[in-house]
Design a protein around this motif. Sequence first.
Motif, PDB file in Angstrom:
ATOM      1  N   ALA A 161      10.657 -12.185  10.778  1.00  0.00           N
ATOM      2  CA  ALA A 161       9.456 -12.517  11.446  1.00  0.00           C
ATOM      3  C   ALA A 161       9.336 -12.332  12.640  1.00  0.00           C
ATOM      4  N   SER A 162       8.030 -11.907  12.926  1.00  0.00           N
ATOM      5  CA  SER A 162       7.541 -11.185  14.362  1.00  0.00           C
ATOM      6  C   SER A 162       6.509 -12.205  14.463  1.00  0.00           C
ATOM      7  N   SER A 163       6.410 -12.425  16.103  1.00  0.00           N
ATOM      8  CA  SER A 163       5.054 -13.062  16.618  1.00  0.00           C
ATOM      9  C   SER A 163       4.460 -12.284  17.696  1.00  0.00           C
ATOM     10  N   SER A 164       3.318 -12.759  18.155  1.00  0.00           N
ATOM     11  CA  SER A 164       2.599 -12.099  19.159  1.00  0.00           C
ATOM     12  C   SER A 164       2.700 -13.093  20.399  1.00  0.00           C
ATOM     13  N   ASP A 165       2.266 -12.655  21.553  1.00  0.00           N
ATOM     14  CA  ASP A 165       2.449 -13.924  22.907  1.00  0.00           C
ATOM     15  C   ASP A 165       1.379 -14.887  22.657  1.00  0.00           C
ATOM     16  N   VAL A 166       1.530 -16.040  23.229  1.00  0.00           N
ATOM     17  CA  VAL A 166       0.853 -17.199  22.966  1.00  0.00           C
ATOM     18  C   VAL A 166      -0.538 -16.733  24.098  1.00  0.00           C
ATOM     19  N   SER A 167      -1.664 -17.207  23.514  1.00  0.00           N
ATOM     20  CA  SER A 167      -2.870 -16.821  24.012  1.00  0.00           C
ATOM     21  C   SER A 167      -3.580 -18.151  24.109  1.00  0.00           C
ATOM     22  N   THR A 211      -7.544 -20.046  24.096  1.00  0.00           N
ATOM     23  CA  THR A 211      -8.625 -20.027  23.740  1.00  0.00           C
ATOM     24  C   THR A 211      -9.762 -20.358  24.506  1.00  0.00           C
ATOM     25  N   ASP A 212     -11.142 -20.401  23.943  1.00  0.00           N
ATOM     26  CA  ASP A 212     -11.899 -20.629  25.061  1.00  0.00           C
ATOM     27  C   ASP A 212     -12.284 -21.987  25.312  1.00  0.00           C
ATOM     28  N   LYS A 213     -11.485 -22.760  24.494  1.00  0.00           N
ATOM     29  CA  LYS A 213     -11.418 -24.203  24.718  1.00  0.00           C
ATOM     30  C   LYS A 213     -10.298 -24.522  25.807  1.00  0.00           C
ATOM     31  N   GLN A 214     -10.558 -25.220  26.894  1.00  0.00           N
ATOM     32  CA  GLN A 214      -9.546 -25.394  27.920  1.00  0.00           C
ATOM     33  C   GLN A 214      -8.421 -26.299  27.309  1.00  0.00           C
ATOM     34  N   GLY A 215      -7.175 -25.906  27.608  1.00  0.00           N
ATOM     35  CA  GLY A 215      -5.813 -26.366  27.262  1.00  0.00           C
ATOM     36  C   GLY A 215      -5.628 -26.254  25.673  1.00  0.00           C
ATOM     37  N   VAL A 216      -6.232 -25.439  25.060  1.00  0.00           N
ATOM     38  CA  VAL A 216      -5.999 -24.914  23.530  1.00  0.00           C
ATOM     39  C   VAL A 216      -5.357 -23.602  23.505  1.00  0.00           C
ATOM     40  N   PHE A 217      -4.160 -23.395  22.873  1.00  0.00           N
ATOM     41  CA  PHE A 217      -3.854 -22.216  22.766  1.00  0.00           C
ATOM     42  C   PHE A 217      -3.511 -21.931  21.364  1.00  0.00           C
ATOM     43  N   VAL A 218      -3.085 -20.534  21.256  1.00  0.00           N
ATOM     44  CA  VAL A 218      -3.001 -19.782  19.751  1.00  0.00           C
ATOM     45  C   VAL A 218      -1.463 -19.262  19.985  1.00  0.00           C
ATOM     46  N   ALA A 219      -0.785 -19.444  18.955  1.00  0.00           N
ATOM     47  CA  ALA A 219       0.456 -18.725  18.363  1.00  0.00           C
ATOM     48  C   ALA A 219       0.406 -18.146  17.357  1.00  0.00           C
ATOM     49  N   SER A 220       0.873 -17.143  17.021  1.00  0.00           N
ATOM     50  CA  SER A 220       0.779 -16.314  15.722  1.00  0.00           C
ATOM     51  C   SER A 220       1.987 -15.675  15.240  1.00  0.00           C
ATOM     52  N   ALA A 221       2.215 -15.656  14.169  1.00  0.00           N
ATOM     53  CA  ALA A 221       3.477 -14.876  13.650  1.00  0.00           C
ATOM     54  C   ALA A 221       2.996 -14.099  12.155  1.00  0.00           C
ATOM     55  N   SER A 222       4.025 -13.381  11.876  1.00  0.00           N
ATOM     56  CA  SER A 222       3.914 -12.725  10.274  1.00  0.00           C
ATOM     57  C   SER A 222       5.594 -12.487  10.029  1.00  0.00           C
ATOM     58  N   ALA A 223       5.574 -12.648   8.681  1.00  0.00           N
ATOM     59  CA  ALA A 223       6.959 -12.122   7.996  1.00  0.00           C
ATOM     60  C   ALA A 223       6.541 -11.587   6.905  1.00  0.00           C
ATOM     61  N   SER A 224       7.553 -10.765   6.229  1.00  0.00           N
ATOM     62  CA  SER A 224       7.353 -10.153   4.839  1.00  0.00           C
ATOM     63  C   SER A 224       8.614 -10.279   4.231  1.00  0.00           C
ATOM     64  N   ARG A 275      10.367 -14.931  -1.249  1.00  0.00           N
ATOM     65  CA  ARG A 275       9.373 -15.842  -1.580  1.00  0.00           C
ATOM     66  C   ARG A 275       9.101 -16.784  -0.394  1.00  0.00           C
ATOM     67  N   LEU A 276       9.883 -16.738   0.533  1.00  0.00           N
ATOM     68  CA  LEU A 276       9.849 -17.845   1.640  1.00  0.00           C
ATOM     69  C   LEU A 276       9.016 -17.101   2.916  1.00  0.00           C
ATOM     70  N   ALA A 277       8.575 -16.125   2.781  1.00  0.00           N
ATOM     71  CA  ALA A 277       8.041 -15.177   3.981  1.00  0.00           C
ATOM     72  C   ALA A 277       7.026 -16.360   4.733  1.00  0.00           C
ATOM     73  N   TRP A 278       6.226 -17.086   3.918  1.00  0.00           N
ATOM     74  CA  TRP A 278       5.249 -18.008   4.563  1.00  0.00           C
ATOM     75  C   TRP A 278       5.802 -18.924   5.797  1.00  0.00           C
ATOM     76  N   ALA A 279       7.227 -19.454   4.952  1.00  0.00           N
ATOM     77  CA  ALA A 279       7.823 -20.561   5.832  1.00  0.00           C
ATOM     78  C   ALA A 279       8.438 -19.913   7.254  1.00  0.00           C
ATOM     79  N   ARG A 280       8.848 -18.484   6.961  1.00  0.00           N
ATOM     80  CA  ARG A 280       9.409 -17.968   8.358  1.00  0.00           C
ATOM     81  C   ARG A 280       8.386 -17.802   9.306  1.00  0.00           C
ATOM     82  N   ALA A 281       7.097 -17.267   8.891  1.00  0.00           N
ATOM     83  CA  ALA A 281       6.091 -17.177   9.420  1.00  0.00           C
ATOM     84  C   ALA A 281       5.659 -18.271  10.608  1.00  0.00           C
TER      85      ALA A 281
END
Length: 105
Positions: free
Chosen positions: A28-34, A36-49, A52-58
């Motif tokens: 699984a790999s992830s990007s930096d936390v960023s 959002t346009d709403k104060q105090g709200v952040f986004v974390a994203s990840a992907s895996a391949s 069968r359980l790639a979704w769980a690793r992401a």
Amino acid sequence: MNALRFVRSRPKVLVSLAAACALLAGCASSSDVSATDKQGVFVASASASGGRLAWARAHRRAMTEATDYCESRGMQPSMNYEHTAGIDALSEHDSVIRFECHPKL
């Protein structure tokens, strides 16, 4: 004689099995936390391949990124929303988590 041949080939078999398991497990790999346009709200994203359980690793990787981000500020994450993508076993699966950091209780 056959037993001796098995003992000699055993390390090769174990290495091959370990490599096959690692390949099927994928990573699984992830990007930096960023922010959002709403104060105090952040986004974390990840992907895996791979597998069968790639979704769980992401999901786990994105949650780890959110937790690490908040803990580095002495806080804890509170997940607001998660979007997942990918359903085929051999496709890439994505997890995008929107979260806030709150004081620890």
